[in-house]
Structure formats: C-alpha cells, structure tokens
Design a protein around this motif. Structure first.
Motif, PDB file in Angstrom:
ATOM      1  N   MET A   1       0.852  -1.203   0.000  1.00 23.88           N
ATOM      2  CA  MET A   1       0.000   0.000   0.000  1.00 23.88           C
ATOM      3  C   MET A   1       0.883   1.247   0.000  1.00 23.88           C
ATOM      4  O   MET A   1       1.898   1.297   0.684  1.00 23.88           O
ATOM      5  N   ALA A   2       0.509   2.265  -0.769  1.00 22.91           N
ATOM      6  CA  ALA A   2       1.315   3.476  -0.879  1.00 22.91           C
ATOM      7  C   ALA A   2       1.263   4.266   0.419  1.00 22.91           C
ATOM      8  O   ALA A   2       0.284   4.231   1.164  1.00 22.91           O
ATOM      9  N   ASP A   3       2.351   4.990   0.710  1.00 22.74           N
ATOM     10  CA  ASP A   3       2.403   5.843   1.892  1.00 22.74           C
ATOM     11  C   ASP A   3       1.507   7.061   1.700  1.00 22.74           C
ATOM     12  O   ASP A   3       1.413   7.616   0.593  1.00 22.74           O
ATOM     13  N   SER A   4       0.859   7.484   2.797  1.00 22.80           N
ATOM     14  CA  SER A   4       0.005   8.663   2.719  1.00 22.80           C
ATOM     15  C   SER A   4       0.853   9.929   2.739  1.00 22.80           C
ATOM     16  O   SER A   4       1.979   9.943   3.258  1.00 22.80           O
ATOM     17  N   VAL A   5       0.322  10.983   2.148  1.00 19.17           N
ATOM     18  CA  VAL A   5       1.002  12.273   2.111  1.00 19.17           C
ATOM     19  C   VAL A   5       0.028  13.328   2.618  1.00 19.17           C
ATOM     20  O   VAL A   5      -1.188  13.190   2.486  1.00 19.17           O
ATOM     21  N   PRO A   6       0.542  14.396   3.230  1.00 25.44           N
ATOM     22  CA  PRO A   6      -0.358  15.453   3.720  1.00 25.44           C
ATOM     23  C   PRO A   6      -0.830  16.343   2.576  1.00 25.44           C
ATOM     24  O   PRO A   6      -0.055  16.722   1.701  1.00 25.44           O
ATOM     25  N   THR A  19      -3.807   9.038   0.611  1.00 24.40           N
ATOM     26  CA  THR A  19      -3.069   7.883   0.088  1.00 24.40           C
ATOM     27  C   THR A  19      -3.209   7.837  -1.430  1.00 24.40           C
ATOM     28  O   THR A  19      -4.328   7.692  -1.939  1.00 24.40           O
ATOM     29  N   PRO A  20      -2.129   7.988  -2.185  1.00 17.66           N
ATOM     30  CA  PRO A  20      -2.217   7.979  -3.652  1.00 17.66           C
ATOM     31  C   PRO A  20      -2.797   6.662  -4.154  1.00 17.66           C
ATOM     32  O   PRO A  20      -2.455   5.598  -3.640  1.00 17.66           O
ATOM     33  N   PRO A  21      -3.693   6.714  -5.144  1.00 16.75           N
ATOM     34  CA  PRO A  21      -4.268   5.475  -5.683  1.00 16.75           C
ATOM     35  C   PRO A  21      -3.243   4.692  -6.494  1.00 16.75           C
ATOM     36  O   PRO A  21      -2.280   5.246  -7.024  1.00 16.75           O
ATOM     37  N   THR A  22      -3.464   3.388  -6.586  1.00  8.83           N
ATOM     38  CA  THR A  22      -2.597   2.494  -7.346  1.00  8.83           C
ATOM     39  C   THR A  22      -3.431   1.778  -8.396  1.00  8.83           C
ATOM     40  O   THR A  22      -4.523   1.276  -8.097  1.00  8.83           O
ATOM     41  N   PHE A  23      -2.929   1.728  -9.625  1.00  7.10           N
ATOM     42  CA  PHE A  23      -3.607   1.051 -10.713  1.00  7.10           C
ATOM     43  C   PHE A  23      -2.680  -0.007 -11.316  1.00  7.10           C
ATOM     44  O   PHE A  23      -1.456   0.125 -11.233  1.00  7.10           O
ATOM     45  N   PRO A  24      -3.244  -1.046 -11.933  1.00  7.11           N
ATOM     46  CA  PRO A  24      -2.391  -2.031 -12.592  1.00  7.11           C
ATOM     47  C   PRO A  24      -1.999  -1.563 -13.996  1.00  7.11           C
ATOM     48  O   PRO A  24      -2.858  -1.233 -14.809  1.00  7.11           O
TER      49      PRO A  24
END
Length: 251
Positions: A1-6, A19-24
C-alpha cells in the motif's frame, strides 16, 4: 500500500492525510500515482474530462499512459485535485564513440499463433437473441460472451455508475442500447473497470461508436462490437477480431 502524504485544504487550511491510488499497468506491475510532495492542490470548481487525466510513466516497463488524476476530499466539503510529478522524459539513446558496439535490442515477441482450425470447428454456431428491448441487448451480449468461452458471465445486480452490465471471470462488459453513437467517456470507463478487476473489458453498442471513441479503443486494445436487431454482434476493430479468433482461452 502506498504511503500517505499530507494535503492541505485551500478553503479551511486543514491538513488531511491522502493515500495515492494504485492502478495495474498493462505490463501487470502496480503503478502508484506519483503525488508531488509539497505541490499545491487545486480546488475542483468545474470538472472537465481533459483535466481529469494525467500522464504517468510506469517505472517497470517504461510505458507512458493517461490515468485518472488523484483527488482528495476535505471534511469542509472541498474537493481538490492533487498534483502529480510530471512523467520523466526517456533518456536519449547511447551512441558510444568508441569501444564495443552497443548491444542489439531484444527481438520483438512473435505474434500469437494462428487459430487452430480444429478448435474453430469445435465451436458451435452462435444462436442470436432477437433485440426488441434494451434488456434484449444485454442478453445478446451475455450469450455472446459465453459463446466466446466466458462461461460464468452474468448481469450485475444493479448497473453501476460506471455502466458495467456484465461480469465474469476475466471479463467485464458494457452494453449501450441507445440510438446514439457510443462516446469516448464510456469506452474509458469500462476500460478502467477492466483494469480494476484485472480483466479484459469489452463493449457492445447498438448504434456504433464516435470516431474518437473508436480511436481510443484501438489504442487501449479494447474489443468493440456493434449489434444489429437480429442480436448478432459484429466486430468493428482488430481486438474484437482477435477475441473471436482465440476466445477466452487466448486472453
């Protein structure tokens, strides 16, 4: 899972974790939206289709494509578009002035083998479903996908906001029973649903496709079919021809 950013809301100045989304990616690798740390989010006042997409390059295969721009909502009701780092330019080719010659690029993979004639003969003739209503269009598409080898395809319980009508193992499909040409947005929406399900996306239309929708489907390698009132889908692009030729087993 990607790290969250403020992400700081420009309206109430509250800082929210995002949390930035992740796509395949098409190569199968997970592609996380490269949110620009320290970037200034922009409040979304008027949505446009062009501004809703960003170009991102896959770090694994180098493919550059358009993806949904990341958005974040605040408790005050403000919705912002989170900036992403621009896709880096590809490095220039290396031409050494001396020394051993540069290695030759790897050969392109061979095209898929031609369909087995014996296998084609084993496929029974498709039995069309006469189209009288919009529901008949979905039934015809469902039967056609089963004929192609997606045996467990079935209608969704309730048509989702993205418009997916049929789902099965390895496939999602949308059916447009209207009398207007299918538009670009619908093609890209069903393609994204296919990405999320790690499945092939297929589109069936009764009235055909707008020119930009057809071009985008070719770029995405998304099979398009047009249906006549006899209920027999006809392929309108090369990916659709390939799907007919090889069926579900060839995907």
């Amino acid at each position: 899972m990607a790290d969250s950013v403020p992400v700081r809301c420009p309206t109430c100045r509250r800082e929210n974790a995002f949390t930035p989304p992740t796509f395949p990616c098409a190569c199968g690798a997970p592609l996380t939206m490269p949110v620009l740390r320290g970037g200034i989010p922009v409040e979304i006042l008027h949505r446009t289709w062009q501004a809703s997409w960003v170009e991102v390059r896959c770090e694994v295969c180098g493919r550059q494509d358009e993806w949904p721009a990341p958005e974040s909502g605040c408790a005050c009701g403000t919705v912002v578009r989170v900036p992403v780092a621009p896709a880096p330019a590809l490095p220039p080719p290396n031409f050494p002035s001396s020394g051993p010659p540069a290695p030759k690029p790897a050969p392109k993979p061979a095209p898929p083998p031609a369909a087995d004639p014996a296998r084609a003969l084993l496929r029974p003739a498709f039995r069309p479903v006469t189209i009288r209503t919009a529901r008949d269009c979905v039934t015809a598409a469902e039967q056609y996908l089963k004929w192609l080898g997606y045996a467990d395809v079935a209608r969704t319980q309730e048509r989702t906001a993205s418009g997916v009508d049929l789902r099965g193992t390895g496939v999602v499909a949308q059916v447009d029973p209207t009398t207007r040409a299918t538009e670009l947005r619908e093609i890209e929406c069903v393609w994204l649903n296919g990405l999320n399900d790690s499945a092939i996306a297929v589109f069936f239309s009764l009235a055909g496709y707008a020119r930009d929708a057809r071009t985008r489907a070719d770029d995405l390698h998304l099979p398009l079919f047009v249906m006549d009132l006899t209920g027999t889908p006809q392929p309108v692009n090369d990916p659709a021809d390939e799907l007919i030729r090889y069926g579900a087993a060839g995907r």
